[in-house]
Design an enzyme around this catalytic site. Structure first.
Site, PDB file in Angstrom:
ATOM      1  N   SER A  16     -28.113 -52.908   1.408  1.00  0.00           N
ATOM      2  CA  SER A  16     -28.889 -52.612   2.641  1.00  0.00           C
ATOM      3  C   SER A  16     -29.300 -53.830   3.469  1.00  0.00           C
ATOM      4  O   SER A  16     -28.621 -54.975   3.276  1.00  0.00           O
ATOM      5  CB  SER A  16     -30.241 -51.849   2.058  1.00  0.00           C
ATOM      6  OG  SER A  16     -30.829 -51.322   3.430  1.00  0.00           O
ATOM      7  N   ASN A  17     -30.362 -53.688   4.001  1.00  0.00           N
ATOM      8  CA  ASN A  17     -30.569 -54.989   4.977  1.00  0.00           C
ATOM      9  C   ASN A  17     -32.084 -54.913   5.190  1.00  0.00           C
ATOM     10  O   ASN A  17     -32.848 -53.827   4.873  1.00  0.00           O
ATOM     11  CB  ASN A  17     -29.683 -55.289   6.359  1.00  0.00           C
ATOM     12  CG  ASN A  17     -30.348 -53.917   7.216  1.00  0.00           C
ATOM     13  OD1 ASN A  17     -30.847 -53.783   7.752  1.00  0.00           O
ATOM     14  ND2 ASN A  17     -29.042 -53.200   7.385  1.00  0.00           N
ATOM     15  N   ALA A  18     -32.790 -56.155   5.749  1.00  0.00           N
ATOM     16  CA  ALA A  18     -34.208 -55.990   6.031  1.00  0.00           C
ATOM     17  C   ALA A  18     -34.769 -55.471   6.988  1.00  0.00           C
ATOM     18  O   ALA A  18     -36.230 -55.539   7.082  1.00  0.00           O
ATOM     19  CB  ALA A  18     -34.531 -57.492   5.838  1.00  0.00           C
TER      20      ALA A  18
END
Ligand code: C5P
Length: 218
Positions: A23-25
C-alpha cells in the site's frame, strides 16, 4: 439540479497473502476534504474510498463505497460513472499488484532463501478509463512527485486526458496542508500558496464546477 461528483479517495491495498499487503502512506484527508466541500456546495457525492482509517459518513447526499484493491475501485467507478458530472481521482492507487495472491500465509521455512522475488503486474489506470469513456464530464486528477513535479504533471494531464491536474510535492502525503499547482487542459497554470487541505479542496471544487459549467454551455 444538483451537480453529481464521483470521488476516489485514500490508498488501495494489494494483498500478497491473507495477512500482508502493498500500500502507500496516503491518509485520505484530501478525499475527505473534497467530499465535505462538495457537500457544502450542495453537490451530490459518491466516494469510492480506499483503505484509509478516515471516517466519511453515508448521508442523503453522500454515498460511501468501501473498496480494498485497485480492481475493486475500478469496478465501483465503472458502476457509478454514468451519473457523475465531475470525476475527481484523489486516490493513491497502487500502480502494481502481486501477480499471485497466496492462499495461505507465506512461511519463511517454505522459502528457505535469503531473498525472495515478488512478481508484480500492472493495475488498471482508473482515471484513464474514466477519460476514455467520459461524456461531457469533467475529469480531475492528482500528481504527486519527488522531482520534476510540473513537467511530470503536465505529461500526466495529457496522457490521462484530464481537464485539470493538481500537482503536489511529496511532502503533501499525510500532511494537513499543501501548496499545489493547478494545471488546466487549456494551458492555464494556477499556483496556490500553502493552504489547509480544506481550502485546497474549495479551490478544486470551485474550478471543477467552473469547467463543468463551460462544458454544459458548449
Ligand atoms: O500515474 P499516477 O499514479 O501518478 O497518477 C495519479 C493520478 O491518477 C491520480 O489522480 C490517481 O487517482 C490516478 N490513478 C488512477 N489509477 C491508477 C493510478 C493512478 O486512477 N492505477
Amino acid at each position: 439540479m444538483a451537480i453529481n461528483i464521483l470521488i476516489t479517495s485514500g490508498p488501495t491495498r494489494e494483498y500478497i497473502d491473507p495477512v500482508r499487503f502493498i500500500s502507500n502512506a496516503s491518509s485520505g484527508k484530501m478525499g475527505k476534504a473534497l467530499v465535505d466541500e462538495a457537500l457544502k456546495q450542495n453537490c451530490k457525492v459518491i466516494v469510492v474510498k480506499g483503505t484509509s482509517s478516515i471516517d466519511i459518513q453515508n448521508t442523503k447526499n453522500c454515498k460511501v463505497i468501501d473498496v480494498v484493491s485497485a480492481k475493486d475501485m475500478l469496478l465501483a467507478v465503472k458502476k457509478n460513472l454514468k451519473s457523475a458530472d465531475i470525476f475527481i481521482g484523489a486516490a493513491a492507487v497502487s500502480d502494481y499488484r502481486p501477480a499471485v495472491v497466496a492462499k495461505n500465509k507465506i512461511k519463511k521455512k517454505d522459502i528457505g532463501n535469503e531473498t525472495i522475488t515478488l512478481k508484480l503486474v500492472k493495475n488498471p489506470d482508473i482515471i484513464k478509463y474514466v477519460s476514455l469513456h467520459k461524456k461531457n464530464q469533467v475529469v480531475v486528477g492528482f500528481a504527486l512527485e519527488t522531482k520534476n513535479l510540473i513537467s511530470y504533471a503536465k505529461t500526466k494531464l495529457k496522457e490521462k486526458k484530464l481537464d485539470m491536474i493538481v500537482a503536489n510535492s511529496s511532502s503533501t502525503i499525510s500532511s494537513k496542508n499543501s501548496a499545489p499547482t493547478l494545471i488546466f487542459k487549456s494551458g492555464k497554470v494556477k499556483k496556490l500558496e500553502l493552504l489547509s487541505k480544506e481550502k485546497v479542496a474549495k479551490e478544486i471544487i470551485n474550478e471543477s464546477i467552473r469547467i463543468f459549467k463551460t462544458i454544459k454551455t458548449c
